[in-house]
Design a protein around this motif. Structure first.
Motif, PDB file in Angstrom:
ATOM      1  N   ASP A   1       0.832  -1.199   0.000  1.00 32.27           N
ATOM      2  CA  ASP A   1       0.000   0.000   0.000  1.00 32.27           C
ATOM      3  C   ASP A   1       0.872   1.256   0.000  1.00 32.27           C
ATOM      4  O   ASP A   1       0.627   2.198  -0.760  1.00 32.27           O
ATOM      5  CB  ASP A   1      -0.925  -0.012   1.217  1.00 32.27           C
ATOM      6  N   GLN A   2       1.902   1.262   0.825  1.00 30.42           N
ATOM      7  CA  GLN A   2       2.811   2.402   0.876  1.00 30.42           C
ATOM      8  C   GLN A   2       3.573   2.560  -0.439  1.00 30.42           C
ATOM      9  O   GLN A   2       3.773   3.688  -0.927  1.00 30.42           O
ATOM     10  CB  GLN A   2       3.782   2.224   2.043  1.00 30.42           C
TER      11      GLN A   2
ATOM     12  N   PRO B   1     -10.179   7.969   4.215  1.00 34.48           N
ATOM     13  CA  PRO B   1     -11.085   8.298   5.321  1.00 34.48           C
ATOM     14  C   PRO B   1     -11.888   9.555   5.002  1.00 34.48           C
ATOM     15  O   PRO B   1     -11.406  10.469   4.311  1.00 34.48           O
ATOM     16  CB  PRO B   1     -10.131   8.534   6.503  1.00 34.48           C
ATOM     17  N   GLY B   2     -13.118   9.586   5.503  1.00 31.80           N
ATOM     18  CA  GLY B   2     -13.983  10.739   5.264  1.00 31.80           C
ATOM     19  C   GLY B   2     -14.824  10.621   4.008  1.00 31.80           C
ATOM     20  O   GLY B   2     -15.689  11.477   3.748  1.00 31.80           O
TER      21      GLY B   2
ATOM     22  N   SER C   1      -5.465  -2.666   3.313  1.00 31.72           N
ATOM     23  CA  SER C   1      -5.673  -1.958   4.581  1.00 31.72           C
ATOM     24  C   SER C   1      -6.715  -2.754   5.370  1.00 31.72           C
ATOM     25  O   SER C   1      -7.422  -3.596   4.811  1.00 31.72           O
ATOM     26  CB  SER C   1      -6.169  -0.529   4.339  1.00 31.72           C
ATOM     27  N   ASP C   2      -6.812  -2.491   6.668  1.00 34.46           N
ATOM     28  CA  ASP C   2      -7.897  -3.074   7.449  1.00 34.46           C
ATOM     29  C   ASP C   2      -9.207  -2.455   6.969  1.00 34.46           C
ATOM     30  O   ASP C   2      -9.282  -1.245   6.720  1.00 34.46           O
ATOM     31  CB  ASP C   2      -7.705  -2.780   8.939  1.00 34.46           C
ATOM     32  N   ILE C   3     -10.247  -3.271   6.829  1.00 32.74           N
ATOM     33  CA  ILE C   3     -11.530  -2.799   6.302  1.00 32.74           C
ATOM     34  C   ILE C   3     -12.646  -3.337   7.184  1.00 32.74           C
ATOM     35  O   ILE C   3     -12.809  -4.555   7.304  1.00 32.74           O
ATOM     36  CB  ILE C   3     -11.725  -3.263   4.841  1.00 32.74           C
ATOM     37  N   LYS C   4     -13.402  -2.441   7.785  1.00 30.77           N
ATOM     38  CA  LYS C   4     -14.501  -2.833   8.666  1.00 30.77           C
ATOM     39  C   LYS C   4     -15.789  -3.046   7.859  1.00 30.77           C
ATOM     40  O   LYS C   4     -16.057  -2.341   6.886  1.00 30.77           O
ATOM     41  CB  LYS C   4     -14.733  -1.773   9.745  1.00 30.77           C
ATOM     42  N   GLN C   5     -16.614  -3.965   8.333  1.00 32.16           N
ATOM     43  CA  GLN C   5     -17.811  -4.364   7.611  1.00 32.16           C
ATOM     44  C   GLN C   5     -18.803  -3.225   7.414  1.00 32.16           C
ATOM     45  O   GLN C   5     -19.572  -3.220   6.444  1.00 32.16           O
ATOM     46  CB  GLN C   5     -18.489  -5.522   8.356  1.00 32.16           C
TER      47      GLN C   5
ATOM     48  N   ASP D   1     -21.755  -1.551  -0.624  1.00 33.99           N
ATOM     49  CA  ASP D   1     -22.656  -0.809   0.249  1.00 33.99           C
ATOM     50  C   ASP D   1     -22.288   0.681   0.283  1.00 33.99           C
ATOM     51  O   ASP D   1     -21.113   1.038   0.152  1.00 33.99           O
ATOM     52  CB  ASP D   1     -22.574  -1.384   1.677  1.00 33.99           C
ATOM     53  N   PRO D   2     -23.258   1.554   0.500  1.00 34.14           N
ATOM     54  CA  PRO D   2     -22.944   2.977   0.659  1.00 34.14           C
ATOM     55  C   PRO D   2     -22.234   3.233   1.984  1.00 34.14           C
ATOM     56  O   PRO D   2     -22.269   2.404   2.898  1.00 34.14           O
ATOM     57  CB  PRO D   2     -24.310   3.647   0.618  1.00 34.14           C
ATOM     58  N   VAL D   3     -21.581   4.386   2.079  1.00 35.05           N
ATOM     59  CA  VAL D   3     -20.905   4.770   3.317  1.00 35.05           C
ATOM     60  C   VAL D   3     -20.938   6.288   3.447  1.00 35.05           C
ATOM     61  O   VAL D   3     -20.911   7.008   2.446  1.00 35.05           O
ATOM     62  CB  VAL D   3     -19.436   4.262   3.329  1.00 35.05           C
ATOM     63  N   GLU D   4     -21.036   6.759   4.675  1.00 35.56           N
ATOM     64  CA  GLU D   4     -20.993   8.190   4.961  1.00 35.56           C
ATOM     65  C   GLU D   4     -19.855   8.453   5.933  1.00 35.56           C
ATOM     66  O   GLU D   4     -19.766   7.828   6.988  1.00 35.56           O
ATOM     67  CB  GLU D   4     -22.323   8.662   5.558  1.00 35.56           C
ATOM     68  N   ASN D   5     -18.945   9.353   5.546  1.00 33.26           N
ATOM     69  CA  ASN D   5     -17.802   9.700   6.379  1.00 33.26           C
ATOM     70  C   ASN D   5     -17.037   8.443   6.794  1.00 33.26           C
ATOM     71  O   ASN D   5     -16.908   8.113   7.969  1.00 33.26           O
ATOM     72  CB  ASN D   5     -18.251  10.479   7.613  1.00 33.26           C
ATOM     73  N   GLN D   6     -16.508   7.755   5.792  1.00 31.65           N
ATOM     74  CA  GLN D   6     -15.797   6.496   6.031  1.00 31.65           C
ATOM     75  C   GLN D   6     -14.699   6.659   7.072  1.00 31.65           C
ATOM     76  O   GLN D   6     -13.936   7.624   7.054  1.00 31.65           O
ATOM     77  CB  GLN D   6     -15.194   5.993   4.716  1.00 31.65           C
ATOM     78  N   GLN D   7     -14.603   5.677   7.942  1.00 32.14           N
ATOM     79  CA  GLN D   7     -13.563   5.650   8.969  1.00 32.14           C
ATOM     80  C   GLN D   7     -12.452   4.704   8.519  1.00 32.14           C
ATOM     81  O   GLN D   7     -12.681   3.519   8.308  1.00 32.14           O
ATOM     82  CB  GLN D   7     -14.139   5.180  10.300  1.00 32.14           C
ATOM     83  N   GLY D   8     -11.261   5.221   8.349  1.00 29.87           N
ATOM     84  CA  GLY D   8     -10.141   4.408   7.891  1.00 29.87           C
ATOM     85  C   GLY D   8     -10.092   4.303   6.378  1.00 29.87           C
ATOM     86  O   GLY D   8     -11.018   4.716   5.671  1.00 29.87           O
ATOM     87  N   TRP D   9      -8.997   3.768   5.891  1.00 30.59           N
ATOM     88  CA  TRP D   9      -8.824   3.585   4.458  1.00 30.59           C
ATOM     89  C   TRP D   9      -9.569   2.348   3.973  1.00 30.59           C
ATOM     90  O   TRP D   9      -9.856   1.444   4.764  1.00 30.59           O
ATOM     91  CB  TRP D   9      -7.333   3.447   4.124  1.00 30.59           C
ATOM     92  N   GLY D  10      -9.842   2.310   2.659  1.00 34.94           N
ATOM     93  CA  GLY D  10     -10.431   1.132   2.026  1.00 34.94           C
ATOM     94  C   GLY D  10      -9.679   0.832   0.747  1.00 34.94           C
ATOM     95  O   GLY D  10     -10.126   1.194  -0.340  1.00 34.94           O
ATOM     96  N   ASN D  11      -8.535   0.167   0.873  1.00 31.24           N
ATOM     97  CA  ASN D  11      -7.608   0.008  -0.256  1.00 31.24           C
ATOM     98  C   ASN D  11      -7.491  -1.453  -0.670  1.00 31.24           C
ATOM     99  O   ASN D  11      -7.275  -2.341   0.168  1.00 31.24           O
ATOM    100  CB  ASN D  11      -6.227   0.541   0.128  1.00 31.24           C
TER     101      ASN D  11
END
Length: 420
Positions: free
Chosen positions: A104-105, A194-195, A267-271, A348-358
């Motif tokens: 990722d880096q 994020p965001g 990256s870590d990705i939350k459900q 799924d939709p997301v609002e103000n995502q917390q963390g990266w989604g890579n």
């Protein structure tokens, strides 16, 4: 050698006329359409009821398997059966968290060192048309070191071979592909910061839309349904699939037969952060194909399917299937997710995502003539740093520094390009 454009099918001049004729052909061939649909629904309802019960009990319908058990050929029969039933899975620790984080880096450095922000010319395909940011979420790069290192790694090869093994590679008197050899299918990367607020991506299927009804090759794939015999229909039978070629589309298509679509988390990705979901029932394709033939659907309609678009799944026509919508579980960097090529999926939709989604998109694409042909073409594009033919002609990497080179390929990498 036949060029990629020469093997493509072109859309009928009159799509409506083609749809009317094809629906009439399907109805006559099947005979008792409503009876066939009743059998399909009875089967699907049992699967969907089970998935709903699992979700209600706090269980995730997605099967999970640790990479080490794939490597040591020790996946239990119970898990193997569950993967086949669900048509999707998570491979835990496919790569180490440290390796995925480093990739990722390295991708960030590759993008920044080559001044991508000032080169970016805006959306290259219809997917980007809904994005308001100046930088895309899906980056049109294919030949970075992280992507190629993952593609040619032994760990990726082992998982791809494992996945290919769920398919019936030999049937109808022919060997359709070699499950132990995988061809490369270069794809892009996603970096969602994020965001982010995103409407997501509605449920759909890939690998053809109109084609599934209109093309003779696809009619052979679904020959048992056309004969009205749902009991013989096997979504894991590869017969005739490598002979299907999608209609020429605008900017993005698929010139390969993928047993599974997939991506690897960087990256870590939350459900709950706008993630992938599926309807984890591979045989749901039978419902999608027969639904437009019922009497409540206008004669010229295929339940929302239109030229050069994915096959959409919506509440009006497919509410039964949407009951089984299942999000992926929480992921750690290095985990990978995979789903059957016919599988209904979306984001799924997301609002103000917390963390990266890579993520890096890497499918399972077994060796067959169709896939070898495309891989050989990709080899020429790779050497020039050009975007592969299935994607928009953006070619950002042609002059980039730090691009993975042909001489960097190992034996697995060269074999994936169908090259010595």
């Amino acid at each position: 050698m036949m060029s990629n454009s020469q093997i493509k099918n072109t859309l009928p001049e009159d799509v409506v006329e083609a749809v009317l004729a094809t629906k009439n052909y399907w109805k006559q061939s099947i005979g008792d359409v409503s009876g066939l649909m009743d059998r399909i629904i009875a089967h699907l309802e049992m699967e969907i009821d089970t998935i709903e019960a699992e979700l209600k009990a706090g269980m995730n319908p997605w099967p999970e398997v640790d990479y080490k058990s794939i490597e040591t050929n020790s996946v239990s029969l119970e898990v193997l059966s569950r993967i086949k039933k669900r048509g999707c899975l998570v491979v835990r620790q496919h790569f180490s968290e440290e390796m995925a984080t480093q990739w990722d880096q390295d991708l960030v450095s590759y993008i920044e060192d080559n001044d991508f922000d000032n080169q970016y010319r805006g959306p290259g395909d219809d997917f980007f048309s809904t994005l308001s940011a100046s930088r895309p979420e899906i980056f049109p790069i294919y030949w970075s070191k992280p992507q190629m290192e993952a593609n040619q790694s032994k760990r990726m090869q082992q998982v791809q071979v494992f996945l290919n093994g769920f398919w019936k590679a030999e049937s109808a008197g022919k060997v359709w592909f070699d499950p132990k050899v995988n061809c490369i299918y270069p794809d892009r990367v996603r970096r969602r910061p994020p965001g982010t607020t995103s409407n997501g991506l509605g449920p759909h299927t890939d690998s053809g839309a109109l084609e599934r009804w209109l093309l003779p090759a696809y009619q052979k794939v679904f020959r048992h349904l056309l004969n009205g015999d749902f009991d013989l229909y096997d979504p894991w039978d590869a017969a005739y699939r490598p002979e299907v070629n999608e209609y020429e589309s605008g900017t993005t298509k698929c010139s390969a037969f993928r047993t599974f679509q997939g991506w690897t988390a960087l990256s870590d990705i939350k459900q709950d952060q706008g993630v992938l979901f599926t309807v984890p029932v591979p045989s749901a394709m039978a419902y999608l194909l027969i639904r437009p033939l019922l009497d409540d659907v206008p004669e010229e309609s295929l339940c929302g399917v239109s030229p050069r678009k994915v096959l959409p799944i919506d509440k009006k026509w497919h509410s039964l299937l949407l009951r089984a919508k299942a999000l992926i579980p929480d992921l750690q960097a290095g985990d990978s997710v995979w789903w059957h090529c016919d599988m209904i999926h979306g984001v799924d939709p997301v609002e103000n995502q917390q963390g990266w989604g890579n993520v890096m998109y890497i499918p399972a694409t077994p060796s067959c003539e169709k896939n070898r042909r495309y891989a050989r073409q990709c080899a020429e594009y790779f050497k020039l740093g050009r975007s592969p033919d299935d994607f928009p002609e953006e070619h950002y990497e042609a002059d980039w520094q730090g691009r993975f080179q042909w001489d960097d390929l190992n034996a697995i990498g060269k074999a994936a390009f169908n090259s010595d």
